[in-house]
Motif scaffolding. Sequence first.
Motif, short mmCIF file in Angstrom:
data_model
loop_
_atom_site.label_atom_id
_atom_site.label_comp_id
_atom_site.label_asym_id
_atom_site.label_seq_id
_atom_site.Cartn_x
_atom_site.Cartn_y
_atom_site.Cartn_z
N GLY A 47 55.71 -15.78 -19.05
CA GLY A 47 56.05 -15.01 -17.67
C GLY A 47 55.83 -13.70 -17.70
N ALA A 48 55.07 -12.82 -18.58
CA ALA A 48 54.99 -11.50 -18.36
C ALA A 48 53.83 -11.17 -17.24
N VAL A 49 53.97 -9.99 -16.85
CA VAL A 49 53.09 -9.59 -15.70
C VAL A 49 51.44 -9.69 -16.19
N ARG A 50 50.82 -10.29 -15.37
CA ARG A 50 49.36 -10.26 -15.76
C ARG A 50 48.58 -9.31 -15.10
N THR A 51 47.54 -8.54 -15.85
CA THR A 51 46.58 -7.77 -15.31
C THR A 51 45.22 -8.23 -15.69
N PRO A 52 44.29 -7.54 -14.90
CA PRO A 52 42.81 -7.93 -15.71
C PRO A 52 42.54 -7.64 -16.94
N LEU A 53 43.46 -6.91 -17.52
CA LEU A 53 42.93 -6.82 -18.91
C LEU A 53 43.38 -8.03 -19.94
N ASP A 54 44.20 -8.80 -19.29
CA ASP A 54 44.32 -10.05 -20.09
C ASP A 54 43.19 -10.77 -20.14
N ASP A 55 42.69 -10.89 -18.73
CA ASP A 55 41.29 -11.64 -19.11
C ASP A 55 40.27 -11.07 -19.69
N TRP A 56 40.08 -9.67 -19.62
CA TRP A 56 39.22 -8.95 -20.39
C TRP A 56 39.38 -9.14 -21.95
N GLU A 57 40.70 -9.16 -22.53
CA GLU A 57 41.02 -9.67 -23.75
C GLU A 57 40.63 -11.10 -24.13
N SER A 58 40.59 -11.94 -23.05
CA SER A 58 40.15 -13.35 -23.45
C SER A 58 38.68 -13.39 -23.51
N LEU A 59 37.95 -12.45 -22.98
CA LEU A 59 36.50 -12.22 -22.94
C LEU A 59 36.28 -11.61 -24.25
N LEU A 60 36.99 -10.78 -25.14
CA LEU A 60 36.75 -10.21 -26.14
C LEU A 60 36.90 -11.41 -27.08
N TYR A 61 37.91 -12.20 -27.07
CA TYR A 61 38.17 -13.33 -28.17
C TYR A 61 36.80 -14.39 -28.11
N LEU A 62 36.37 -14.72 -26.87
CA LEU A 62 35.16 -15.48 -26.38
C LEU A 62 34.02 -15.01 -27.33
N VAL A 63 33.70 -13.78 -26.95
CA VAL A 63 32.58 -13.08 -27.53
C VAL A 63 32.58 -13.04 -29.07
N CYS A 64 33.79 -12.97 -29.69
CA CYS A 64 34.02 -13.16 -31.05
C CYS A 64 33.83 -14.33 -31.61
N TRP A 65 34.07 -15.37 -30.88
CA TRP A 65 34.10 -16.99 -31.17
C TRP A 65 32.55 -17.07 -31.14
N LEU A 66 31.91 -16.95 -29.94
CA LEU A 66 30.39 -17.12 -29.95
C LEU A 66 29.62 -16.48 -31.19
N GLY A 67 29.96 -15.25 -31.43
CA GLY A 67 29.28 -14.55 -32.44
C GLY A 67 29.59 -15.07 -33.93
N THR A 68 30.63 -15.52 -33.79
CA THR A 68 31.06 -16.50 -35.22
C THR A 68 30.31 -17.92 -35.35
N PHE A 69 30.35 -18.61 -34.39
CA PHE A 69 30.26 -20.09 -34.40
C PHE A 69 28.60 -20.24 -33.43
#
Length: 565
Positions: free
Chosen positions: A384-406
Amino acid sequence: MPGCDDDTRPDISLCTRDIGINVEYQQNAHYQDTSFIIEVKSHRRLFGEAVRQMGTYMLHMFRNQLDRRDAIGVTLCGTIAKVVVFGHDAVWASTEADLNTGPGRRTLIAQIVDWSLCSTDRLGLDSTIHRGPLLPPAQPAAAGRPPPQPRRVYEIVIDGVSYFSEACRQVVDKLTGQRWRCIPVSENANAVGGPSHLLIDYWPLANHDEAVAISHVNARLRNIVGIRGSYPQVAKSVRVRQQRERGQAVDDDTETAYGALSRIPRNMAAGGRPVLDTHLRRHKRVLINYPGHAISECENEHSAIIAISRAMTTHNALFVVMQILHGDINDNNIVHRMEAGETLGMLMGYDYAIDPTTGNQRQDQPETAVIQALQSIRSLEDPGAVRTPLDDWESLLYLVCWLGTFGVNQAQRAAYIAGLPADPKLPIKTWNQGTATDIADQKRLQMTTERTFRSNILLKMRNGPLRLLALDIYRALFLHPGCYGVTKVTNDELAEIGDGDIRDALHAVPVVDDERDPLVLRHAFVDTIVANLLEVLARHRDVALVALNAAAANIAGGAEEGAGV
């Protein structure tokens, strides 16, 4: 079942056969033909484990049957049998039938006989999707590998027009929550390999509509230079109606599909109040121009980086122009495609888009709907925390890490996995393990400093360009001077911070459990951080374009040399 291991092979599977066909033992049954699953356990106390294991089987049924709407199974734990229904936002189990007793045996036998007489929609199948004949596999079996499953072409009727498909691109990896599929379709039954549209078949909550969201995006963003073609275009949008007995047509929703089951109160609201109205789900279909391939199916990492850059540029335009936060960055919602020889990217999946200014933070959406491995730390700790675009950019970071690993495609995934130790303890795998709080704790630990990020994540990534991109995103996201990393700070630690500006800024952050969270502090720097992140993507996109052009020139030069010989 061919292609199954011990974890994905059901104990018993029941397949349907037309009246008049001899009943015989099916040695090589396929998930494409499976109608019901029976899971057997030694004791009645193992019912929960049986349901969890059955859930894995049901996912395979959904992946292999485009006309599968819901799924039914039977658990047999000791002498206790229960019927289990996997619906769109719940799993229901019947009362016990004790097979040690005559009434219990009669109950189970009667249920199985009833299934053999049920209409198509009551068996969990969609009457608007028609199965064609089984076709030979597209590729022969590889040496040492199980035989591939046969193919089946499906016909899907929308507004009187038939579309054909043989593949399901995407199924949400949760059996509960909003289920939706992306199905490549063609109006030509013989051109299945070259789809013209993408059909989104989904069961949204009554107050959500993907088509309306996409149309709204089209209207507002169509004149913005630089992002054309980076968001989907709606061709058709319909509510699905199922055919019942005697030709009766009914709106397909959880009420008509499950009847009284859909009206069972569930404690989903704060304070344990039973809620009913937010659980009505309507079956809808949206037909859009074919967008391309998921980012996890790119030809190479350079194409993936370009697609990511285009998609996140659209993400920023959504927020700046429309004050809409996408809210669900993952490998299926960022799409790669080619147009006139140019590599492009598209941002898909607007059904979870939210307006941060209204405070509507998914309050009526199941927490399980978004992939936890890619969720931001703050949204994991407090949905329920306030969401900002940085939450989505953080998701992108994790996605790039995942793709770079696998890997960004199947070939890379096979090569990367083959190069890993037999039982690798990759820290990145903790993003899929435990509760949301457990995952958030692991991410805070791994993202504490650039050094911990390098040792835990970067050094395990096999893909060089994606490793460099992940590092630059990390620096822009977490090492901004106004953020002070991700580690929560106590009052004693605050007093030891030498930088007075950072100390004063952190002092203004509310104290929760005797700690101050720097991820709250960064809310004051969203615009600056996003601008830096867009510059990072633009720089890596330019490098990727140079690499793609060089590769194309090499291929062209080799072709000319061969022609000259």
